[in-house]
Design a protein around this motif. Structure first.
Motif, PDB file in Angstrom:
ATOM      1  N   ASN A  11      -7.393   2.884   4.015  1.00 32.31           N
ATOM      2  CA  ASN A  11      -8.333   1.822   3.659  1.00 32.31           C
ATOM      3  C   ASN A  11      -8.991   1.280   4.925  1.00 32.31           C
ATOM      4  OD1 ASN A  11      -5.876   0.967   4.468  1.00 32.31           O
ATOM      5  ND2 ASN A  11      -5.555  -0.520   2.856  1.00 32.31           N
ATOM      6  N   ARG A  69     -15.355  -1.806  11.715  1.00 32.13           N
ATOM      7  CA  ARG A  69     -14.707  -2.010  10.421  1.00 32.13           C
ATOM      8  C   ARG A  69     -13.288  -1.429  10.427  1.00 32.13           C
ATOM      9  NH1 ARG A  69     -17.618  -4.427   6.119  1.00 32.13           N
ATOM     10  NH2 ARG A  69     -15.601  -4.206   5.109  1.00 32.13           N
ATOM     11  N   TRP A 106     -12.128   0.582   5.436  1.00 30.65           N
ATOM     12  CA  TRP A 106     -13.366  -0.188   5.312  1.00 30.65           C
ATOM     13  C   TRP A 106     -13.100  -1.617   4.800  1.00 30.65           C
ATOM     14  CZ3 TRP A 106     -17.793   0.855   7.553  1.00 30.65           C
ATOM     15  CH2 TRP A 106     -18.930   0.140   7.180  1.00 30.65           C
ATOM     16  N   ASP A 107     -11.918  -1.878   4.230  1.00 30.92           N
ATOM     17  CA  ASP A 107     -11.606  -3.254   3.797  1.00 30.92           C
ATOM     18  C   ASP A 107     -11.380  -4.126   5.014  1.00 30.92           C
ATOM     19  OD1 ASP A 107     -11.380  -1.807   1.503  1.00 30.92           O
ATOM     20  OD2 ASP A 107      -9.187  -1.867   1.452  1.00 30.92           O
ATOM     21  N   ARG A 108     -11.632  -5.408   4.850  1.00 31.45           N
ATOM     22  CA  ARG A 108     -11.295  -6.336   5.934  1.00 31.45           C
ATOM     23  C   ARG A 108      -9.943  -6.939   5.631  1.00 31.45           C
ATOM     24  NH1 ARG A 108     -15.239  -8.026   9.611  1.00 31.45           N
ATOM     25  NH2 ARG A 108     -13.669  -9.508  10.254  1.00 31.45           N
ATOM     26  N   VAL A 109      -9.037  -6.820   6.582  1.00 29.09           N
ATOM     27  CA  VAL A 109      -7.697  -7.343   6.342  1.00 29.09           C
ATOM     28  C   VAL A 109      -7.735  -8.866   6.257  1.00 29.09           C
ATOM     29  CG1 VAL A 109      -6.857  -7.550   8.710  1.00 29.09           C
ATOM     30  CG2 VAL A 109      -5.303  -6.864   6.920  1.00 29.09           C
ATOM     31  N   HIS A 150      -9.873 -10.580   4.810  1.00 30.60           N
ATOM     32  CA  HIS A 150     -10.372 -11.024   3.510  1.00 30.60           C
ATOM     33  C   HIS A 150      -9.301 -10.946   2.436  1.00 30.60           C
ATOM     34  CE1 HIS A 150     -14.983 -10.769   4.212  1.00 30.60           C
ATOM     35  NE2 HIS A 150     -14.367 -11.621   4.984  1.00 30.60           N
ATOM     36  N   GLN A 151      -8.132 -10.465   2.817  1.00 26.24           N
ATOM     37  CA  GLN A 151      -7.056 -10.334   1.843  1.00 26.24           C
ATOM     38  C   GLN A 151      -6.121 -11.516   2.020  1.00 26.24           C
ATOM     39  OE1 GLN A 151      -5.778  -6.367   2.799  1.00 26.24           O
ATOM     40  NE2 GLN A 151      -7.611  -5.485   1.891  1.00 26.24           N
ATOM     41  N   ASP A 188       0.794  -1.233   0.000  1.00 25.07           N
ATOM     42  CA  ASP A 188       0.000   0.000   0.000  1.00 25.07           C
ATOM     43  C   ASP A 188       0.823   1.279   0.000  1.00 25.07           C
ATOM     44  OD1 ASP A 188      -2.154  -1.650   0.079  1.00 25.07           O
ATOM     45  OD2 ASP A 188      -2.564  -1.394   2.210  1.00 25.07           O
ATOM     46  N   SER A 240      -9.589  -3.412   9.660  1.00 22.52           N
ATOM     47  CA  SER A 240      -9.052  -3.039   8.349  1.00 22.52           C
ATOM     48  C   SER A 240      -7.530  -2.948   8.391  1.00 22.52           C
ATOM     49  CB  SER A 240      -9.624  -1.679   7.946  1.00 22.52           C
ATOM     50  OG  SER A 240      -9.051  -0.672   8.752  1.00 22.52           O
TER      51      SER A 240
END
Ligand SMILES: Nc1ncnc2c1ncn2[C@@H]1O[C@H](COP(=O)(O)OP(=O)(O)OP(=O)(O)O)[C@@H](O)[C@H]1O
Ligand SMILES: [Mg+2]
Lengths: 251, 382
Positions: free
Chosen positions: A114, B200, A116-119, A121-122, A108, B204
């Protein structure tokens, strides 16, 4: 081709000459060891490469561009990562998180909002981190908090944190200090393996077994200056080196 | 396994929402189920959630967050006066204005860390308080506080042809007046949204960087992260939560005074967060509710009530007992708060949430369970 060029670097601490006209050229893809007695200025020299200290005079060029005046994060983003002499890790975080953070920093950049992303899910980030933990034999402890590790394990964790970034230049300040013989040999093997990936390494080390199993080239420092440089065989035979540091017996 | 974490968070959010929305039912037995008090739970819950994003996640202890609360309130009241009695613009402008203030104050304060950062934020907040109290009287109406007046322009309401009634206009959401339960549910829904956003953030990559800043900022710099924009973003986000809370105060009671910015108000949110459990998600909300609940009980007590409570004692004993205890109630309720706070910090440094977690693990522990608790630290944080 050289990846790092250091010319005429001086650094004084309130009258103490910590670095005195240091000149150093590190070849791309090589392992360059820096040895020397305690207080010789080895760590201080590394500090000048990563933006922790600014040399009083002299130049430090990495891949043809000067590193002077850059902030630590900028130097890292340019491809330089350092393992510190006293382990610098995220003590309250788990081992996986410790390795995920530098992975994210490489992906990044220096800053990304960022939120709102779920870590989790990466998958690629977690997988990469776990892969590196496997490499340094810490995968069994991946959910443990880093503070609970032994000193040697912390060092290997820190190594994994740097390796996951695939740096162009890796600076290792006594990477095996505090490790058992077995762990030291594992680390040597690991460093040899990553040598195959072409990462240039500067290794500061007191353990001559480590130095002579890894280094292509050795610089000997004493009292803030480089007193000898050469291939390992040359250094072994150098009388000044024996006098200044090795005392003969170590070899 | 990864989607399992996400599912757990959805369950957590759902449970939280249900718990918040059903407060009028389950708070009945402890006598807290009236809108004024529940509104306070929601408003201070938001304030504490936001504060926790800075202090709990990042480790930067601000002693000046009440400044943003005040900015939110003043802005909201101005929105009522100049634009419309509709609460939507008031809440949006209050939040944004606090964000702008937070960006300015944060930019300067974050040049330092630790105690120096705390002192800088405290100084800024006191400056804001003094500005609001005396210097900026045209904007803040000084000591009296900013109030609605019947002859305020309210240009949007005028343009829409809202007929002014006799007496002061009432805040509303497209016609629904923000009084009683409507006011509470409005605040409650914003609390739920605020909670989910914080959740969230915690999950994150950005949130992970914040926890890394808390843990070892130095290491983070040397792996290529510029920590300044991260801390500033956390500061602004938490300032915006404070601004939202402040504007909700104005929504439920449309006036704004300088005392809202005082250092005691800044200190209160620190207490709430630590009492509940800094760095946890539910802790700050819980801490806010606990403090507001007991404030409500203790501050309404007075010595006469105590005397009658100790009626059963002989007179020579009842009077001294009542007068000593009297120090801890009514105006003196902060004394109680201080004492409870000390007990918590000494015996339960992780706050109420940690206490609850310990209790749960005590109950769950099997006799054959010998795994050292310290080694396995699951990613719970609640
Ligand atoms: N920030 C500082 N301020 C003042 N003196 C310093 C500072 N950093 C290092 N020194 C001094 O500079 C000299 C060189 O220190 P340095 O840490 O570079 O040695 P070193 O070669 O890494 O030794 P070691 O093998 O013990 O790690 C020492 O005398 C040390 O005390
Ligand atoms: Mg050193």
């Amino acid at each position: 081709m050289s990846i790092l060029q250091v010319k005429g670097v001086h650094k004084n601490f309130a009258g103490l000459r910590a670095l005195n006209d240091v000149n150093l050229t590190v070849e791309e893809g090589s392992v360059h060891a820096i040895i020397g007695p305690n207080g010789a200025g080895k760590s201080t020299l590394l500090n000048c490469f990563v933006g922790r200290l600014e040399p009083d005079t002299g130049s430090v060029d990495f891949n043809g561009t000067s590193l002077l005046g850059l902030a630590p994060h900028e130097i890292n983003q340019a491809g330089v990562c350092r393992v510190f002499q006293t382990p610098e890790i995220f003590g309250d975080l788990t081992l996986v998180e410790n390795v995920m953070i530098p992975t994210l920093a490489t992906r990044d950049g220096a800053f990304k909002l960022n939120g709102w992303d779920r870590v989790d899910h990466q998958a690629e980030i977690t997988e990469k981190a776990e892969h590196l933990l496997e490499d340094v034999n810490l995968i069994d402890k991946k959910d443990m908090k880093a503070d609970f590790l032994s000193r040697g394990d912390k060092r290997r964790l820190e190594l994994a944190m740097c390796l996951v970034q695939d740096p162009k230049l890796l600076l290792l300040d006594e990477p095996t200090a505090g490790m058992s013989r077995g762990d030291t040999n594992d680390t040597i093997d690991l460093l040899k393996r990553i040598g195959e990936r072409g990462i240039t390494k500067i290794v500061i080390e007191h353990d001559m077994h480590v130095v002579f199993s890894l280094a292509h080239r050795i610089s000997v420092m004493a009292q803030g200056t480089i007193i000898a440089e050469g291939a390992p065989e040359e250094i072994k035979g150098d009388q000044r080196v024996r006098d200044a540091y090795l005392g003969g017996a170590h070899l | 396994m990864q989607s399992q974490n996400a599912r757990q968070d959805i369950i957590l959010s759902a449970l939280f929402s249900v718990a918040v929305l059903t407060m009028p039912i389950w708070l009945q037995p402890i006598g807290a189920a009236y809108p004024d008090l529940m509104q306070k739970f929601a408003i201070f819950g938001l304030f504490a959630i936001g504060f926790n994003i800075l202090f709990g996640f990042t480790g930067y202890l601000s002693f000046g967050h009440a400044a943003f609360l005040g900015v939110g309130s003043y802005t909201a009241v101005w929105s009522f006066k100049l634009l419309t009695m509709n609460v939507i613009p008031a809440v949006i402008f209050g939040t944004l204005m606090a964000g702008i203030f937070a960006a300015l104050i944060g930019f300067i304060s974050l040049r330092r860390s630790g105690i120096y950062f705390s002192i800088l934020t405290l100084a800024f907040a006191q400056m804001s308080y003094n500005l609001a109290y005396s210097v900026l009287t045209p904007i803040t109406n000084g000591e009296t506080g900013l109030q609605l007046r019947q002859q305020d322009p309210r240009v949007i309401d005028q343009a829409l042809g809202v007929v002014p009634e006799a007496g002061l206009p009432v805040t509303n959401l497209f016609g629904f007046e923000m009084q009683g339960y409507t006011g509470f549910y409005f605040c409650a829904i914003l609390l739920i949204i605020g909670f989910i956003i914080a959740l969230r953030i915690a999950r994150s990559p950005f949130g992970m960087m914040l926890s890394a800043i808390k843990s070892n900022q130095n290491r983070l710099n040397y792996i290529g992260v510029n920590t300044r924009p991260y801390t500033l973003a956390a500061f602004v986000i938490s300032g915006m939560y404070a601004g939202l809370a402040g504007s909700l105060m104005a929504v439920t009671d449309p006036l704004a005074g300088a005392e809202r910015m005082q250092w005691t108000a800044s200190g209160e949110v620190v207490l709430m967060t630590i009492l509940g459990g800094a760095g946890t998600l539910l802790g700050p909300v819980l801490g806010a509710a606990i403090i507001k609940y007991f404030e409500n009980i203790f501050s309404s007590f007075h010595e006469a009530a105590l005397l009658s409570a100790f009626d059963f004692l002989p007179d020579w004993l009842a009077e001294p007992v009542a007068s000593v205890l009297g120090l801890f109630v009514g105006e003196g309720w902060h004394l109680t708060l201080g004492a409870v706070f000390m007990l918590i910090v000494i015996f339960m440094p992780g706050g109420v949430i940690e206490g609850l977690n310990k209790l749960v693990s005590l109950v769950r522990r099997r006799p054959d369970d010998t795994a050292p608790a310290a080694v396995q630290q699951p990613h719970s944080a609640e």
